[in-house]
Structures are given as structure tokens and as C-alpha cells.
Design a protein around this motif. Structure first.
Motif, PDB file in Angstrom:
ATOM      1  N   ILE A  51      62.824  65.609   0.935  1.00 41.76           N
ATOM      2  CA  ILE A  51      61.369  64.747   0.671  1.00 41.76           C
ATOM      3  C   ILE A  51      60.918  64.281   1.754  1.00 41.76           C
ATOM      4  N   MET A  52      59.240  64.370   1.738  1.00 40.64           N
ATOM      5  CA  MET A  52      58.587  64.189   2.727  1.00 40.64           C
ATOM      6  C   MET A  52      58.319  62.515   2.677  1.00 40.64           C
ATOM      7  N   TRP A  53      59.263  61.603   2.934  1.00 40.29           N
ATOM      8  CA  TRP A  53      58.776  60.384   2.801  1.00 40.29           C
ATOM      9  C   TRP A  53      57.924  59.979   3.953  1.00 40.29           C
ATOM     10  N   GLY A  54      57.043  58.597   3.530  1.00 41.31           N
ATOM     11  CA  GLY A  54      55.978  58.271   4.500  1.00 41.31           C
ATOM     12  C   GLY A  54      55.837  57.037   4.239  1.00 41.31           C
ATOM     13  N   SER A  55      56.623  56.038   4.798  1.00 36.30           N
ATOM     14  CA  SER A  55      56.438  54.586   4.481  1.00 36.30           C
ATOM     15  C   SER A  55      55.763  53.722   5.361  1.00 36.30           C
ATOM     16  N   VAL A  56      55.244  54.173   6.330  1.00 33.87           N
ATOM     17  CA  VAL A  56      54.433  53.365   7.353  1.00 33.87           C
ATOM     18  C   VAL A  56      53.024  52.790   6.842  1.00 33.87           C
ATOM     19  N   PRO A  57      53.036  51.726   6.785  1.00 33.09           N
ATOM     20  CA  PRO A  57      51.898  50.893   6.138  1.00 33.09           C
ATOM     21  C   PRO A  57      50.504  51.204   6.626  1.00 33.09           C
ATOM     22  N   ALA A  58      49.553  51.290   5.927  1.00 35.75           N
ATOM     23  CA  ALA A  58      48.129  51.524   6.440  1.00 35.75           C
ATOM     24  C   ALA A  58      47.694  50.538   7.276  1.00 35.75           C
ATOM     25  N   PRO A  59      46.927  51.154   8.297  1.00 36.61           N
ATOM     26  CA  PRO A  59      46.662  50.136   9.591  1.00 36.61           C
ATOM     27  C   PRO A  59      45.404  49.120   9.349  1.00 36.61           C
ATOM     28  N   ASP A  60      45.746  48.060  10.170  1.00 33.07           N
ATOM     29  CA  ASP A  60      44.574  47.095  10.209  1.00 33.07           C
ATOM     30  C   ASP A  60      43.596  47.795  10.890  1.00 33.07           C
ATOM     31  N   LEU A  61      42.455  47.492  10.657  1.00 35.29           N
ATOM     32  CA  LEU A  61      40.904  47.887  11.423  1.00 35.29           C
ATOM     33  C   LEU A  61      41.123  47.786  12.776  1.00 35.29           C
ATOM     34  N   GLY A  62      41.197  48.836  13.375  1.00 33.59           N
ATOM     35  CA  GLY A  62      41.324  48.972  14.941  1.00 33.59           C
ATOM     36  C   GLY A  62      42.666  48.681  15.451  1.00 33.59           C
ATOM     37  N   ALA A  63      43.590  48.475  14.637  1.00 33.92           N
ATOM     38  CA  ALA A  63      44.951  48.168  15.059  1.00 33.92           C
ATOM     39  C   ALA A  63      45.573  49.144  16.339  1.00 33.92           C
ATOM     40  N   ASP A  64      45.113  50.035  16.340  1.00 32.09           N
ATOM     41  CA  ASP A  64      45.634  50.999  17.379  1.00 32.09           C
ATOM     42  C   ASP A  64      44.781  51.283  18.588  1.00 32.09           C
ATOM     43  N   ASN A  65      43.871  50.603  18.640  1.00 34.39           N
ATOM     44  CA  ASN A  65      42.830  50.958  19.834  1.00 34.39           C
ATOM     45  C   ASN A  65      43.318  50.946  21.144  1.00 34.39           C
ATOM     46  N   GLU A  66      44.067  49.756  21.435  1.00 41.43           N
ATOM     47  CA  GLU A  66      44.496  49.766  22.886  1.00 41.43           C
ATOM     48  C   GLU A  66      45.513  51.003  23.206  1.00 41.43           C
ATOM     49  N   VAL A  67      46.566  51.265  22.378  1.00 42.65           N
ATOM     50  CA  VAL A  67      47.440  52.293  22.599  1.00 42.65           C
ATOM     51  C   VAL A  67      46.790  53.560  22.928  1.00 42.65           C
TER      52      VAL A  67
END
Length: 389
Positions: free
Chosen positions: A361-377
Motif C-alpha cells: 500500500i502506498m501510505w502517505g501520512s505526512v500532514p499538509a504543510p503550513d504556508l511557507g513552512a519549508d522555505n528555509e530548508v
């Protein structure tokens, strides 16, 4: 239980999603489910407007539950696409990307300097997918691609309900979801093409074309006969199929009858009212036959009819609502739900990806991101200008 990332076939594929609402994000979701890395490019003010579009007024943190259902397993990077400096960062991301998906109205990406011809200058092997409401050409090209409006323009509303009913919309955003699925099909084909030819490829899909394709049976019969299909007056379930096809009320519920030879049904029901009809009449006398069946079937329970029909191997079932389906043994066996953990104290359930690959099964349980949450990374990883975005 989650799959190991290595088991997912799109691991290593980078997708930039310039999308909002449903069609584009649903395509991004499926690619993410299959292992792609999906970065949502969002406006730094409001982001994807689906964040503030609730379903049944349900919210998770500061975003709608609807947003969370189709944006899990993604990252969020905010950029003002009207800023020259921030566009430079976006172009750097495009250089590294495998796929772009956007659902801006026709012409918008060109004004931003990010249309296909401009994007492939950054990346000559880019898969570029664009979604519109009605295609880019013709008088409808600039119309907003909203699902209900496209349903209304597509003829689909004359397929459901009975003949004398008002046009009946499909009860879900069928155009958006079908279009998103077709975009994924095209992207997967394009990735194969890209691997062979080492060239950029452009994909165009519209909601209207998706809904017309969905109705291929109706259009094909119309082309052949020159006559518009007619919903049956009684218990319509498919405008092109004869009696008894439809939903019937029983003494205590409802049953669905699919393609059942009339003679087999007559042997089960045992009524003289059906004697004058045979298989050659299931279209010409469709409404008469169905009307008789309506009166006869409601005299007994769903269980009574289903046992008789299944004993003869005929295609029939009792109806289930969502609660009944969820409580069924088959539903539990298929493991159709997954838990999305938002925080230590907050989580919600949603459906999993329906695909299994090599039994997994292709599980995918990472929650949707907050706005701009990944900018710095993302800025650090891709060496973007830290002063912008």
C-alpha cells in the motif's frame, strides 16, 4: 504501517505545484503518494485558496480540512511571482525539477515569465503540465474552471436523475478529480518519454475535456444515432441502458439491479404483469417494465430480493450508506484509512492512496504543510537567494 520510501516508484522525482483548489492539487497528491517530492509554490499572503475553503465548516489548525485531504505529503514554498528577484529563485527550482503542474488561467504563466517555452529554457527536459477549465482556445478559454460550472456546460447533468427531474449535478467535484487523475496519467507517460528522448514535453488537460471523455458512451451513441440520449422516466441510473437497470425501493431499504436478463428476473419475481414483455423490449418498453418492477419490489425486504437474485448469480446488491460501508468486513479488510498526525494532540483520518504496488500500500501520512513552512530548508538545499521569498 508505512512503506519505506525506497519502495515508491517516483522516488527522486521533483514536482513543482503551482496550483490551488482541487484539480491540480489532487494530481500533486497522487504523485506524492507514489513517492515524488512535491513542493507547492504558494502566494506568501494567502497561499492556495483551498486553505480557506471549508467542507462542512471543518478546520484543522488554521486550514480547512479540505486542504488537508489533498495536500498531505507536500512541502510549501512561498514566493511573490510578480517579484523579479523571487522569480530568479523559482527559476533555480525549475532547473532542478522534473515536473511542473499549474492551473492558472490561460496566459497568466506567460505574463509571469514561466510558460512552457520560458520554463524549458531553464530545464530542457522538463515535463510541463497545465490545467484549464475549457482549454486555451475559443470563446470559453478565459472562463473560470470551477467544477459545478463545468458540469453545467458539459451535458453531464442530464445523465443523472429521472427524465422529468431538473438537471442533476454529480454529488462531488467529479470534473476536478477526473482531470487531476488524467494529468497524472499524462505526467507518467511524459516521464517515460523524457527518459527516452531527453526533451521537454508539454501537457494540456482541461476540466471540460475530462468530463466529455467521462461521457464517451453518451457522445459515441449520439454521434452514431444523431439522437440525444433520454433518461428513463422511472428509476434512471444510466441513460443508455435498458430495464431493469436502476435503484429500487424495497420494504425496508433499496436494492440496485444491474444488467439482468428479463427472463431471469421474471422467474424470480413470478408476476403475470411481466408476461407480455421479453428481452427485445427492455429499451422500447423500458419505463413500463421499470414501473411494474417498482410496485412489485417494494412489497418485500431487501434481504428477500438479494438472496433470490444472488442464488441465481445475478448482478444485484443492497445499498449501503457511508456508515454501513465503513462498518462492513470488506472495508476493514482493505485497510482504506490512514491517520494524519498534525501534532501531539491533534490528528484526523482520511483515505489512503488506492494503489498497491508489488502488494504494498502506498501510505502517505505526512500532514499538509503550513504556508511557507519549508522555505528555509528549500532555500538552503537549492542554494537560493536567502534575501528573497
Amino acid at each position: 504501517m508505512k512503506n519505506k520510501t525506497n519502495n515508491k516508484p517516483l522516488k527522486g522525482i521533483l514536482v513543482l505545484e503551482f496550483c490551488q483548489y482541487l484539480a491540480g492539487p489532487s494530481a500533486g497528491l497522487r504523485l506524492a503518494d507514489l513517492g515524488a517530492r512535491v513542493i507547492k509554490i504558494e502566494n506568501p499572503g494567502k497561499g492556495d485558496l483551498c486553505r480557506i475553503l471549508p467542507i462542512k465548516d471543518q478546520w484543522v489548525k488554521n486550514n480547512s480540512l479540505l486542504f488537508h485531504t489533498i495536500n498531505r505529503n507536500k512541502e510549501s514554498y512561498t514566493a511573490n511571482l510578480k517579484s523579479v528577484e523571487e522569480l530568479d529563485n523559482i527559476r533555480k527550482l525549475i532547473e532542478e525539477a522534473d515536473v511542473i503542474i499549474h492551473n492558472f488561467r490561460p496566459g497568466v504563466m506567460k505574463k509571469l515569465g514561466l510558460d512552457f517555452d520560458q520554463a524549458k529554457e531553464c530545464n530542457p527536459e522538463l515535463v510541463y503540465a497545465e490545467i484549464s477549465g475549457y482549454g486555451k482556445v475559443g470563446p470559453w478559454g478565459k472562463k473560470p474552471g470551477q467544477d459545478l460550472l463545468v458540469q453545467a456546460m458539459s451535458g453531464l447533468m442530464y445523465a443523472s436523475g429521472d427524465r422529468d427531474d431538473a438537471p442533476t449535478p454529480f454529488g462531488l467535484a467529479i470534473g476536478d478529480i477526473l482531470c487531476g487523475a488524467q494529468v497524472v496519467q499524462a505526467i507518467l507517460a511524459a516521464l517515460v518519454y523524457k527518459n527516452r528522448k531527453k526533451k521537454a514535453i508539454k501537457i494540456e488537460v482541461s476540466l471540460l475535456e475530462s468530463l466529455i471523455d467521462f461521457q464517451f458512451e453518451i457522445f459515441t451513441t449520439y454521434f452514431a444515432s444523431g439522437k440525444l440520449p433520454k433518461r428513463s422516466l422511472v428509476n434512471n441510473a444510466h441513460a443508455l441502458l435498458g430495464a431493469p437497470y436502476g435503484i429500487y425501493k424495497t420494504k425496508d431499504g433499496y436494492i440496485a439491479l444491474a444488467m439482468i436478463p428479463l427472463q431471469d428476473l421474471k422467474e424470480i419475481i413470478q408476476s403475470d404483469l411481466l408476461n407480455e414483455y421479453d428481452q427485445s423490449m427492455v429499451f422500447s418498453k423500458r419505463d413500463e417494465i421499470k414501473s411494474i418492477l417498482v410496485d412489485l419490489i417494494k412489497e418485500n425486504s431487501s434481504k428477500f430480493w438479494i438472496e433470490k437474485l444472488l442464488a441465481k448469480g445475478l448482478w444485484a446488491t443492497s445499498l449501503k450508506n457511508w456508515k454501513e460501508l465503513k462498518n462492513s468486513q470488506s472495508y476493514e479488510f482493505l485497510k482504506l484509512e490512514q491517520e494524519i498526525q498534525i501534532s501531539i494532540n491533534q490528528s484526523f483520518k482520511t483515505n489512503r492512496c488506492p494503489i498497491r504496488i508489488n502488494g504494498e500500500i502506498m501510505w502517505g501520512s505526512v500532514p499538509a504543510p503550513d504556508l511557507g513552512a519549508d522555505n528555509e530548508v528549500i532555500k538552503k538545499e537549492f542554494n537560493l537567494n536567502p534575501e528573497h521569498s
